[in-house]
Scaffold this motif. Structure first.
Motif, short mmCIF file in Angstrom:
data_model
loop_
_atom_site.label_atom_id
_atom_site.label_comp_id
_atom_site.label_asym_id
_atom_site.label_seq_id
_atom_site.Cartn_x
_atom_site.Cartn_y
_atom_site.Cartn_z
N LEU A 98 0.83 -1.20 0.00
CA LEU A 98 0.00 0.00 0.00
C LEU A 98 0.87 1.25 0.00
N VAL A 99 1.97 1.22 0.73
CA VAL A 99 2.90 2.36 0.74
C VAL A 99 3.53 2.54 -0.63
N GLU A 100 3.86 1.43 -1.27
CA GLU A 100 4.42 1.46 -2.63
C GLU A 100 3.42 2.09 -3.61
N LEU A 101 2.16 1.69 -3.50
CA LEU A 101 1.13 2.24 -4.38
C LEU A 101 0.91 3.72 -4.10
N ASP A 102 0.99 4.11 -2.84
CA ASP A 102 0.84 5.51 -2.46
C ASP A 102 1.95 6.36 -3.09
N ALA A 103 3.18 5.89 -3.00
CA ALA A 103 4.30 6.63 -3.59
C ALA A 103 4.14 6.76 -5.10
N PHE A 104 3.70 5.68 -5.72
CA PHE A 104 3.50 5.69 -7.18
C PHE A 104 2.43 6.70 -7.57
N ALA A 105 1.29 6.69 -6.87
CA ALA A 105 0.19 7.59 -7.20
C ALA A 105 0.54 9.04 -6.88
N SER A 106 1.20 9.26 -5.76
CA SER A 106 1.57 10.62 -5.37
C SER A 106 2.55 11.22 -6.36
N ASP A 107 3.49 10.42 -6.84
CA ASP A 107 4.46 10.90 -7.84
C ASP A 107 3.78 11.32 -9.13
N ARG A 108 2.58 10.79 -9.37
CA ARG A 108 1.86 11.13 -10.60
C ARG A 108 0.78 12.18 -10.37
N GLY A 109 0.85 12.85 -9.25
CA GLY A 109 0.00 14.01 -9.02
C GLY A 109 -1.32 13.76 -8.33
N PHE A 110 -1.54 12.56 -7.81
CA PHE A 110 -2.79 12.28 -7.12
C PHE A 110 -2.71 12.73 -5.66
N LYS A 111 -3.85 13.10 -5.12
CA LYS A 111 -3.98 13.41 -3.70
C LYS A 111 -4.70 12.23 -3.05
N VAL A 112 -3.98 11.45 -2.27
CA VAL A 112 -4.53 10.23 -1.71
C VAL A 112 -5.38 10.57 -0.48
N ILE A 113 -6.69 10.41 -0.62
CA ILE A 113 -7.61 10.79 0.47
C ILE A 113 -8.13 9.59 1.25
N ALA A 114 -7.83 8.37 0.79
CA ALA A 114 -8.26 7.17 1.50
C ALA A 114 -7.47 5.98 0.99
N GLY A 115 -7.34 4.97 1.85
CA GLY A 115 -6.64 3.75 1.47
C GLY A 115 -7.28 2.56 2.13
N ALA A 116 -7.01 1.38 1.61
CA ALA A 116 -7.60 0.18 2.18
C ALA A 116 -6.78 -1.05 1.80
N THR A 117 -6.88 -2.07 2.64
CA THR A 117 -6.34 -3.39 2.33
C THR A 117 -7.48 -4.39 2.47
N PHE A 118 -7.69 -5.17 1.42
CA PHE A 118 -8.76 -6.17 1.41
C PHE A 118 -8.16 -7.55 1.17
N VAL A 119 -8.83 -8.55 1.69
CA VAL A 119 -8.41 -9.93 1.48
C VAL A 119 -9.15 -10.50 0.27
N GLY A 120 -8.39 -11.14 -0.61
CA GLY A 120 -8.97 -11.84 -1.76
C GLY A 120 -8.39 -13.25 -1.82
N GLU A 121 -9.07 -14.14 -2.47
CA GLU A 121 -8.57 -15.52 -2.59
C GLU A 121 -7.16 -15.51 -3.18
N HIS A 122 -6.27 -16.25 -2.53
CA HIS A 122 -4.88 -16.29 -2.96
C HIS A 122 -4.76 -16.94 -4.33
N SER A 123 -3.80 -16.47 -5.11
CA SER A 123 -3.57 -17.05 -6.44
C SER A 123 -3.28 -18.54 -6.37
N TYR A 124 -2.64 -18.99 -5.30
CA TYR A 124 -2.26 -20.39 -5.17
C TYR A 124 -3.36 -21.25 -4.56
N SER A 125 -4.47 -20.67 -4.17
CA SER A 125 -5.54 -21.41 -3.51
C SER A 125 -6.16 -22.46 -4.43
N THR A 126 -6.36 -23.66 -3.89
CA THR A 126 -7.01 -24.75 -4.61
C THR A 126 -7.98 -25.44 -3.66
#
Length: 277
Positions: A98-126
């Motif tokens: 999330l910090v990495e994404l924040d730096a990427f977006a901020s460098d491109r001129g975005f104002k980050v007003i909210a953030g989140a982390t969500f759980v999704g099914e893992h790519s390796y899940s079977t």
């Protein structure tokens, strides 16, 4: 202040990130929605106006934002446009994504007003080794919609863009992690590496099951599978998202990594989604 347009930017080979993003957008109640799907194509040159809310949802691979997502978003820019950043991870850890994404977006001129982390099914899940199987589920998506509504409330409460404050995503609450399962996971990972257990780099293909339908070619975000040569995978291009494995109609593709069993065993307890705004 009011914002009447939202742009949803997603990279979602197995559809988890896209589901979360769509739910957040629904929650905002904004009907004018533009969508940029990075899964198969770059966004190209895109300038986001200040009057548009941008929601960016991406998966986490190995604790980092999927590199292909960042590459395909490199020509997206803004001049102070508000952005919501979301990292979707497979119930282990999102680390600095999330910090990495924040730096990427901020460098491109975005104002980050909210953030989140969500759980999704893992790519390796079977079925044999379920890892956050079925997530995001109905509760996750309802949580995402509620998050979207809170974002809308925050925007409307600001008198103008200057009063719409940014957030420090470093301060997001981390999900609870039991010590002993994590310790057990790390110990077993070290043992696997010390013993030189081979790790697959690409999915395996059962040539007797594969009927060359082309599903994997069409749904590989990295272009690692060529039409007419569906039983091969380009090891240099494969990002191990397992979209081809999860979607193969013939069940001809598998990705049998020893990490799957470790993740399923050590991270059975489902983590919570977290937000900051």
């Amino acid at each position: 202040m009011n914002i009447y347009t939202v742009r949803l930017i997603t990279f979602s080979p197995t559809h988890t990130s896209k589901q979360v993003g769509e739910a957040i957008v629904r929650g905002t109640g904004i009907s004018d929605v533009a969508r940029t799907d990075l899964t198969f194509h770059p966004a190209g040159k895109l300038e986001i106006p200040e009057s548009t809310l941008t929601v960016i949802t991406v998966p986490v691979y190995g604790g980092k934002v999927a590199p292909l997502a960042l590459e395909r978003m490199k020509d997206v820019h803004a001049s102070g446009a508000p952005a919501v950043l979301v990292a979707v991870y497979g119930n282990r850890a999102y680390e600095k994504a999330l910090v990495e994404l924040d730096a990427f977006a901020s460098d491109r001129g975005f104002k980050v007003i909210a953030g989140a982390t969500f759980v999704g099914e893992h790519s390796y899940s079977t079925q044999q080794n379920p890892i956050a199987a079925g997530r995001p589920d109905a509760d996750d998506l309802q949580f995402a919609e509620t998050f979207g509504a809170k974002i809308r409330t925050k925007i409307e409460a600001a008198a103008d863009m200057d009063k719409l404050y940014a957030v420090d995503v470093n301060r997001i609450q981390r999900p609870r992690q039991a010590f002993f399962p994590l310790f057990r996971f790390l110990r077993k990972v070290v043992k696997l590496r010390k013993n030189g257990v081979p790790m697959p780099r690409i999915p395996a293909v059962d040539t007797e099951l594969c009927n060359h339908c082309g599903y994997c070619v069409k749904h590989c975000p990295a272009g690692a599978i060529a039409k007419g040569d569906e039983c091969s995978t380009n090891v240099e291009k494969c990002i191990r998202c397992c979209a081809c494995v999860k979607g193969c109609p013939q069940k001809a593709r598998t990705f049998d990594t020893p990490f799957a069993a470790l993740l399923a065993d050590c991270f059975k307890k489902q983590k919570e989604n977290r937000i900051i705004l």
